[in-house]
Design a protein around this motif. Structure first.
Motif, PDB file in Angstrom:
ATOM      1  N   LEU A 170      -0.125   4.515 -17.494  1.00  0.00           N
ATOM      2  CA  LEU A 170       0.033   5.096 -16.159  1.00  0.00           C
ATOM      3  C   LEU A 170       0.044   6.620 -16.246  1.00  0.00           C
ATOM      4  N   VAL A 171       0.677   7.118 -17.310  1.00  0.00           N
ATOM      5  CA  VAL A 171       0.626   8.550 -17.620  1.00  0.00           C
ATOM      6  C   VAL A 171       0.512   8.688 -19.126  1.00  0.00           C
ATOM      7  N   ASP A 172      -0.558   9.332 -19.594  1.00  0.00           N
ATOM      8  CA  ASP A 172      -0.642   9.742 -20.998  1.00  0.00           C
ATOM      9  C   ASP A 172      -1.002  11.217 -20.988  1.00  0.00           C
ATOM     10  N   SER A 173      -2.227  11.561 -21.322  1.00  0.00           N
ATOM     11  CA  SER A 173      -2.628  12.959 -21.194  1.00  0.00           C
ATOM     12  C   SER A 173      -2.860  13.337 -19.736  1.00  0.00           C
ATOM     13  N   ARG A 174      -2.941  12.309 -18.879  1.00  0.00           N
ATOM     14  CA  ARG A 174      -3.104  12.523 -17.437  1.00  0.00           C
ATOM     15  C   ARG A 174      -2.521  11.331 -16.689  1.00  0.00           C
ATOM     16  N   ALA A 175      -2.420  11.456 -15.398  1.00  0.00           N
ATOM     17  CA  ALA A 175      -1.935  10.358 -14.563  1.00  0.00           C
ATOM     18  C   ALA A 175      -3.081   9.410 -14.238  1.00  0.00           C
ATOM     19  N   HIS A 176      -2.806   8.102 -14.322  1.00  0.00           N
ATOM     20  CA  HIS A 176      -3.787   7.076 -13.948  1.00  0.00           C
ATOM     21  C   HIS A 176      -3.252   6.396 -12.685  1.00  0.00           C
ATOM     22  N   GLU A 177      -3.899   6.622 -11.572  1.00  0.00           N
ATOM     23  CA  GLU A 177      -3.366   6.150 -10.298  1.00  0.00           C
ATOM     24  C   GLU A 177      -3.766   4.710 -10.003  1.00  0.00           C
ATOM     25  N   LEU A 178      -2.848   4.009  -9.337  1.00  0.00           N
ATOM     26  CA  LEU A 178      -3.130   2.665  -8.838  1.00  0.00           C
ATOM     27  C   LEU A 178      -3.986   2.778  -7.581  1.00  0.00           C
ATOM     28  N   SER A 179      -4.686   1.696  -7.254  1.00  0.00           N
ATOM     29  CA  SER A 179      -5.517   1.687  -6.048  1.00  0.00           C
ATOM     30  C   SER A 179      -5.303   0.383  -5.283  1.00  0.00           C
ATOM     31  N   GLU A 227       0.832  -1.207   0.000  1.00  0.00           N
ATOM     32  CA  GLU A 227       0.000   0.000   0.000  1.00  0.00           C
ATOM     33  C   GLU A 227       0.869   1.260   0.000  1.00  0.00           C
ATOM     34  N   ASN A 228       1.943   1.255   0.798  1.00  0.00           N
ATOM     35  CA  ASN A 228       2.842   2.419   0.852  1.00  0.00           C
ATOM     36  C   ASN A 228       3.524   2.645  -0.498  1.00  0.00           C
ATOM     37  N   ALA A 229       3.943   1.540  -1.134  1.00  0.00           N
ATOM     38  CA  ALA A 229       4.613   1.649  -2.433  1.00  0.00           C
ATOM     39  C   ALA A 229       3.650   2.182  -3.493  1.00  0.00           C
ATOM     40  N   VAL A 230       2.405   1.744  -3.443  1.00  0.00           N
ATOM     41  CA  VAL A 230       1.395   2.237  -4.387  1.00  0.00           C
ATOM     42  C   VAL A 230       1.211   3.745  -4.211  1.00  0.00           C
ATOM     43  N   THR A 231       1.200   4.195  -2.968  1.00  0.00           N
ATOM     44  CA  THR A 231       1.081   5.633  -2.699  1.00  0.00           C
ATOM     45  C   THR A 231       2.264   6.391  -3.293  1.00  0.00           C
ATOM     46  N   THR A 232       3.469   5.844  -3.134  1.00  0.00           N
ATOM     47  CA  THR A 232       4.673   6.474  -3.680  1.00  0.00           C
ATOM     48  C   THR A 232       4.601   6.565  -5.200  1.00  0.00           C
ATOM     49  N   VAL A 233       4.161   5.494  -5.839  1.00  0.00           N
ATOM     50  CA  VAL A 233       4.025   5.484  -7.304  1.00  0.00           C
ATOM     51  C   VAL A 233       3.020   6.541  -7.756  1.00  0.00           C
ATOM     52  N   ASN A 234       1.887   6.600  -7.073  1.00  0.00           N
ATOM     53  CA  ASN A 234       0.860   7.570  -7.457  1.00  0.00           C
ATOM     54  C   ASN A 234       1.373   9.008  -7.349  1.00  0.00           C
ATOM     55  N   GLN A 235       2.143   9.295  -6.330  1.00  0.00           N
ATOM     56  CA  GLN A 235       2.712  10.637  -6.178  1.00  0.00           C
ATOM     57  C   GLN A 235       3.665  10.944  -7.327  1.00  0.00           C
ATOM     58  N   ALA A 236       4.466   9.953  -7.723  1.00  0.00           N
ATOM     59  CA  ALA A 236       5.405  10.151  -8.833  1.00  0.00           C
ATOM     60  C   ALA A 236       4.664  10.322 -10.156  1.00  0.00           C
ATOM     61  N   ASN A 291       9.652   0.905  -8.130  1.00  0.00           N
ATOM     62  CA  ASN A 291       8.530   0.172  -7.551  1.00  0.00           C
ATOM     63  C   ASN A 291       7.869  -0.813  -8.501  1.00  0.00           C
ATOM     64  N   MET A 292       8.095  -0.671  -9.815  1.00  0.00           N
ATOM     65  CA  MET A 292       7.473  -1.583 -10.768  1.00  0.00           C
ATOM     66  C   MET A 292       8.142  -1.435 -12.128  1.00  0.00           C
ATOM     67  N   ASN A 293       8.094  -2.501 -12.925  1.00  0.00           N
ATOM     68  CA  ASN A 293       8.581  -2.426 -14.299  1.00  0.00           C
ATOM     69  C   ASN A 293       7.645  -1.563 -15.131  1.00  0.00           C
ATOM     70  N   VAL A 294       8.208  -0.694 -15.977  1.00  0.00           N
ATOM     71  CA  VAL A 294       7.393   0.151 -16.841  1.00  0.00           C
ATOM     72  C   VAL A 294       8.029   0.247 -18.221  1.00  0.00           C
ATOM     73  N   SER A 295       7.242   0.672 -19.180  1.00  0.00           N
ATOM     74  CA  SER A 295       7.754   1.085 -20.485  1.00  0.00           C
ATOM     75  C   SER A 295       7.350   2.545 -20.671  1.00  0.00           C
ATOM     76  N   TYR A 296       8.074   3.273 -21.537  1.00  0.00           N
ATOM     77  CA  TYR A 296       7.774   4.701 -21.683  1.00  0.00           C
ATOM     78  C   TYR A 296       8.337   5.218 -22.999  1.00  0.00           C
ATOM     79  N   PHE A 297       7.838   6.374 -23.425  1.00  0.00           N
ATOM     80  CA  PHE A 297       8.397   7.080 -24.578  1.00  0.00           C
ATOM     81  C   PHE A 297       8.054   8.561 -24.443  1.00  0.00           C
ATOM     82  N   THR A 298       8.777   9.395 -25.208  1.00  0.00           N
ATOM     83  CA  THR A 298       8.558  10.832 -25.200  1.00  0.00           C
ATOM     84  C   THR A 298       7.886  11.252 -26.497  1.00  0.00           C
TER      85      THR A 298
END
Length: 574
Positions: free
Chosen positions: A232-241, A162-171, A209-216
């Protein structure tokens, strides 16, 4: 070029050099700031009517090797996965005790074995019986404590998720905000280097906190996705729950980690969250399976032996530990003996029951109840109870050649009429309360199986050590253990299995600690490579300041020379 144009060119050089000096000073000031990329001033010649008239600052940029950074992002995720796994398993191993520690399970089993050896020499000693029961109780309590530690560690891990999910959401929210600001500044042609550094650090926080893929994107926005392709982030942030669970036990079911209402638990591989989920759902439960296997084998082995015996003097009433319904099928063969005996072990009545004649548990209870001087039933809790109607007489039992059920257990063992341990896993195993309250109930010998046993014969004696010897032998007998946790199927004694359990766990912890160290070195190497390419090199910056100082001095000298020329010209005209 006239004097005025030369003056303008020299002044543009002063301005460009001054700006470059300020950027170099900023680089030096941030030399020890993690994630800061050294900025470079890009200059370009300015033109007027096709002729060069000076110099200007075209842009400020920071060089980042994207391929190297992608490798670092991946390495960070792998490193935190390994470190998180190692940290939690190391904490749990500390609860088990060192392999050579006196608190290790194998030593407690040895203590019980030693006490049983003493009992086989002096089976009539109440003091020795008490020692045996205390050793058994300490072993069971230690298994209880270790099981509790395992489940507490799972609860701790779940809270960390739960703490890690909170950290990810803040990032993720930080990346969204930085994306918006960077996109605007990019469109205006303004410097975004510092903002991009901050965004890269937020991305690293997510990857920790988790494996991700990304591009600019072409608007300089960073889009981030799960390994399963969910944004997780496109035009906005999508938070984990996620919400953690309290009071965790071996059968606790945990909530899913969701993203926009979808279960993504299995997509969060790598990093802290991936490690925590694997620890909670697989790695730590494996430890519970191993402890349960040991506890079950301990209870089954010693209970089977103790149920072949009977206490001296015999009990007035006996209550089984296993739960049944009277209508339960009863498939058995062989003979079961019930003797009413006085306190000296002298037979007052003897009855042998042919078990093949009973189809249900209630049939056996009825047959026992039909014996003169004996009352029997299945009580409200589903336990078989056998009672002597005469308070001066006791009930003594012998399994004889009885075989019940698919495991061919003796009748006493099947119903748990003379168990040492109750409970069949590490969390529930305990010494039967009646034995702890009255050590004299611990059986050391057996009821006579003589076919001619009659009223007046001695059916059992206080000096019989046959069961005590059998208990001691059982401690040294190899047992077939099925696969459990990280332990493969094996044939070992109880002590050897417990030692192997601890040794195997210690080796696993050592292995994951080595992996964490190795992956940490890889991450450090990549971080160093990035720093060498993109970070601040104080020697280079100092050298650059010297060059800029010389450029500034030269431009100032040009202006001074032009001033002198103006003065000379004015003097000549005057």
């Amino acid at each position: 070029m006239d004097i005025r144009s030369a003056y303008s060119a020299a002044l543009s050089s002063l301005n460009a050099t001054q700006y470059a000096s300020s950027i170099t000073s900023t680089n030096i000031a941030n030399a020890n700031v993690e994630g800061y990329s050294a900025q470079r001033v890009n200059t370009a010649t300015t033109y007027s009517d096709g002729s060069a008239v000076g110099v200007g600052v075209s842009s400020v940029s920071a060089y980042v090797n994207e391929n190297l950074f992608k490798s670092y992002v991946s390495a960070v995720s792998q490193t935190t996965y390994a470190q998180t796994t190692a940290d939690h398993l190391s904490q749990l191993l500390d609860q088990y005790g060192a392999v050579d520690s006196g608190s290790a399970l194998a030593d407690l089993i040895t203590d019980l074995e030693t006490a049983l050896a003493d009992l086989s020499v002096t089976p009539e000693s109440q003091t020795v019986k008490n020692t045996v029961l205390n050793a058994a109780d300490q072993l069971a309590s230690t298994l209880n404590d270790l099981s509790s530690d395992v489940q507490q560690q799972r609860e701790n891990v779940d809270g960390d998720i739960e703490n890690a999910v909170t950290t990810v959401n803040q990032a993720l929210t930080e990346i969204e905000d930085l994306n918006r600001e960077i996109s605007v500044k990019t469109a205006l042609g303004e410097n975004t280097s510092a903002l991009e550094d901050a965004r890269a650090q937020a991305l690293l926080t997510v990857s920790e906190n988790m494996n991700v893929s990304y591009f600019t994107t072409n608007t300089n926005e960073l889009h981030v996705y799960t390994t399963g392709g969910l944004p997780l982030v496109d035009s906005r942030a999508h938070e984990l729950s996620y919400e953690s669970t309290n009071n965790v036990n071996a059968v606790t079911s945990f909530d899913d980690i969701t993203l926009d209402g979808r279960d993504v638990t299995n997509q969060l591989s790598g990093g802290t969250i991936g490690a925590l989920v694997d620890l909670r759902d697989e790695t730590i439960p494996a430890r519970q399976e191993e402890l349960d296997a040991l506890a079950g084998a301990l209870a089954d082995t010693l209970n089977a032996v103790l149920n072949t015996g009977t206490p001296f003097p015999p009990q007035n009433s006996i209550t089984g530990q296993e739960v049944f319904d009277g209508s339960d099928a009863f498939s058995a063969s062989g003979t079961f003996r019930i003797v009413l005996s006085d306190a000296d072990g002298e037979t007052q009545s003897v009855t042998d029951l042919d078990l093949s004649t009973y189809a249900m548990v209630s049939d056996l209870a009825a047959a026992l109840d039909g014996i003169a001087g004996v009352s029997a039933s299945i009580d409200a809790n589903g336990h078989l109870t056998i009672l002597s109607d005469d308070p001066d007489l006791g009930i003594a039992l012998s399994e004889m050649d009885s075989e019940v059920g698919s495991d061919a257990q003796g009748v006493s063992d099947y119903f748990g009429l003379n168990d040492l341990f109750i409970g069949d896993d590490a969390g529930s195993i305990k010494v039967r309360d009646e034995l702890l309250d009255d050590p004299s109930l611990l059986s050391c010998g057996k009821l006579s199986q003589d076919a001619t046993l009659s009223v007046g014969d001695v059916a059992l004696t206080s000096g019989d050590a046959s069961v005590a010897l059998a208990l001691q032998e059982a401690m040294n007998t190899t047992i077939d253990f099925a696969d459990a946790g990280a332990m493969g199927a094996t044939t070992l004694t109880l002590a050897d299995y417990s030692a192997e359990l601890l040794s195997s766990f210690a080796l696993e912890v050592s292995s994951v600690e080595t992996q964490a160290e190795t992956k940490g070195l890889i991450s450090e190497t990549l971080a160093s490579d990035i720093s060498n390419e993109s970070g601040v090199n104080l020697d280079e910056e100092a050298a650059r300041l010297t060059v800029l100082e010389n450029q500034y001095s030269a431009s100032a000298q040009v202006i001074q020379t032009l001033n002198d020329m103006f003065s000379s010209l004015i003097s000549a005209v005057a």
